[in-house]
Enzyme design. Structure first.
Site, PDB file in Angstrom:
ATOM      1  CG  HIS A  73      -0.458   0.098   2.528  1.00  0.00           C
ATOM      2  ND1 HIS A  73      -0.223   1.310   3.156  1.00  0.00           N
ATOM      3  CD2 HIS A  73      -0.127  -0.848   3.440  1.00  0.00           C
ATOM      4  CE1 HIS A  73       0.224   1.109   4.373  1.00  0.00           C
ATOM      5  NE2 HIS A  73       0.311  -0.190   4.568  1.00  0.00           N
ATOM      6  CG  ASP A 117       2.668   0.476   7.930  1.00  0.00           C
ATOM      7  OD1 ASP A 117       2.329   0.021   6.825  1.00  0.00           O
ATOM      8  OD2 ASP A 117       1.884   0.585   8.894  1.00  0.00           O
ATOM      9  CD  GLU A 161      -3.024  -1.321   5.585  1.00  0.00           C
ATOM     10  OE1 GLU A 161      -3.145  -2.270   6.390  1.00  0.00           O
ATOM     11  OE2 GLU A 161      -2.470  -0.237   5.905  1.00  0.00           O
ATOM     12  CD  GLU A 162      -1.352   2.747   7.557  1.00  0.00           C
ATOM     13  OE1 GLU A 162      -2.026   2.333   8.533  1.00  0.00           O
ATOM     14  OE2 GLU A 162      -0.163   2.439   7.383  1.00  0.00           O
ATOM     15  CG  ASP A 217       1.479  -3.648   5.687  1.00  0.00           C
ATOM     16  OD1 ASP A 217       2.257  -2.777   6.143  1.00  0.00           O
ATOM     17  OD2 ASP A 217       0.283  -3.412   5.451  1.00  0.00           O
ATOM     18  CG  HIS A 238       0.924   2.415  12.875  1.00  0.00           C
ATOM     19  ND1 HIS A 238      -0.447   2.420  12.827  1.00  0.00           N
ATOM     20  CD2 HIS A 238       1.322   1.834  11.709  1.00  0.00           C
ATOM     21  CE1 HIS A 238      -0.862   1.880  11.696  1.00  0.00           C
ATOM     22  NE2 HIS A 238       0.203   1.502  11.007  1.00  0.00           N
TER      23      HIS A 238
END
Length: 378
Positions: free
Chosen positions: A77, A194, A228-229, A249, A329
């Site tokens: 992504h 990410d 995606e997030e 991922d 994250h």
């Protein structure tokens, strides 16, 4: 035709790292992905593939093969975490709403860009009580949360009206600076690894395949999603001929997890349930056959493009392979070793023979249906 059991394809380290660096320089919070879509589309064109875009910009590029049915999809992504302007405050600063799930703890102190129709503005995300000289110990005891931070704009403004005059509006996208460092020992430290690292690794694997004599047995769809997030991801990018989907991922390197910053991590399950039994088993054996360092893990508070595809009704086998990320994250760290391992496994998967011939058809009778071991060993 080269098989996955032959000498592993060389992964171009310089290309992977340079591509990752370029990706990290492009602001791409969910909802603000046009620029990164254009960049990745251009890279796919350089690698000789024709790009198809959905209306909103998800990317599909197909590597041809003798068989279209039973196609494989490699998915990563393009979107990252970020924020939006929630409110223009009386003091001229901005309250924020997060894009994606990340803690305001990691937002505190971040440099950021606000993208308004009037043009970009720079600023810093700060806790409401940011000065020890003013608030003494209260700077250490104040709560953590998005309602307890604000974005200080680097412009002359101390009121709602002055900020509005800058052209900043509610809903404007806020991109967080990555603060990237590439260390000589192979560690990479940055926000937004990410899934920029997954995208760079996927492109490096495709480059290795294109420069080899590998001919995959079925089509390989190289997919890049843009939401995606926020949980949408691969919901509307798969086509009916795709039988198996490999998602790339980040893994969660933390206490209680098996993920590492080295080798490839095969996820056996996430919060939506187990990944496909047969596909994950195949990936494990491909690691063994190709001497790829690996470990397995189960992710408890995690979902990926695979989940959104299944929830949208796609009848595909799904699996997730990851590069271990410390502080995912947050201010993340990975190691090049994991990226190379993931790239090698992507190549091996793309080249591997079809083992479940029945998957060439969307539906069929019980003939050739898979079996799982149920007998007790004697």
């Amino acid at each position: 035709m080269t098989s996955s059991k032959d000498k592993p394809l060389p992964i171009d380290r310089q290309y992977l790292i340079e591509t990752l660096e370029k990706l990290l320089e492009i602001p791409s919070p969910t909802g603000f992905t046009d620029t990164i879509v254009r960049f990745v589309s251009a890279e796919l064109g350089k690698l000789g593939l024709t790009v198809e875009l959905t209306r909103r910009g998800a990317i599909r590029a197909v590597l041809p093969a003798p068989e279209e049915r039973g196609a494989r999809a490699i998915v990563s992504h393009l979107d990252t975490l970020g924020a939006q302007v929630r409110q223009l405050k009386a003091n001229g600063r901005l309250s924020l709403a997060p894009i994606g799930h990340w803690s305001a703890r990691f937002a505190e102190g971040a440099r950021a860009t606000i993208f308004s129709e009037a043009g970009p503005s720079r600023g810093t995300i700060l806790p409401l009580k940011a000065s020890g000289h003013a608030f003494n110990e209260e700077i250490d005891t104040q709560p953590v949360g998005w309602e307890h931070v604000e974005l200080r704009i680097d412009d002359i403004t101390s009121s709602f009206d002055e900020t509005a005059a800058l052209g900043i509006e509610v809903g404007d996208i806020v991109a967080i600076d990555p603060q990237t460092e590439f260390l000589e020992n192979g560690f990479i430290v940055s926000r937004h690894l990410d899934d920029n690292a997954g995208v760079a690794t996927t492109l490096a694997a495709l480059k290795a395949i294109r420069q080899s004599d590998i001919q995959p047995p079925v089509e390989v769809h190289w997919l890049f999603t843009i939401a995606e997030e926020v949980g949408v991801g691969a919901a509307s990018i798969l086509t009916p001929e795709v039988a198996s989907m490999l998602t790339i991922d980040n893994g969660t390197t933390a206490p209680g997890q098996s993920s590492r910053e080295f080798g490839v991590t095969i996820s056996m399950a996430d919060q939506t349930g187990p990944f496909d039994y047969h596909l994950t088993k195949k990936l494990k054996h491909l690691c063994i056959e190709n001497d790829i360092d690996y470990q397995k893990d189960v992710f408890r508070h995690y979902r990926s493009d695979s989940a959104s595809a299944l929830e949208a009704g796609a009848d595909v086998r799904t699996a997730l392979i990851t590069f271990g990320v410390d502080a995912s994250h947050g201010y993340e760290r990975i190691h090049y070793d994991a990226l190379e391992s993931v790239a090698r496994l992507i190549c091996a998967f793309a080249a591997s023979p079809v083992e479940i011939e029945r998957d060439l058809e969307e539906t069929s009778d019980i003939s050739g249906f898979t079996r799982q071991p149920t007998q007790t060993p004697t």
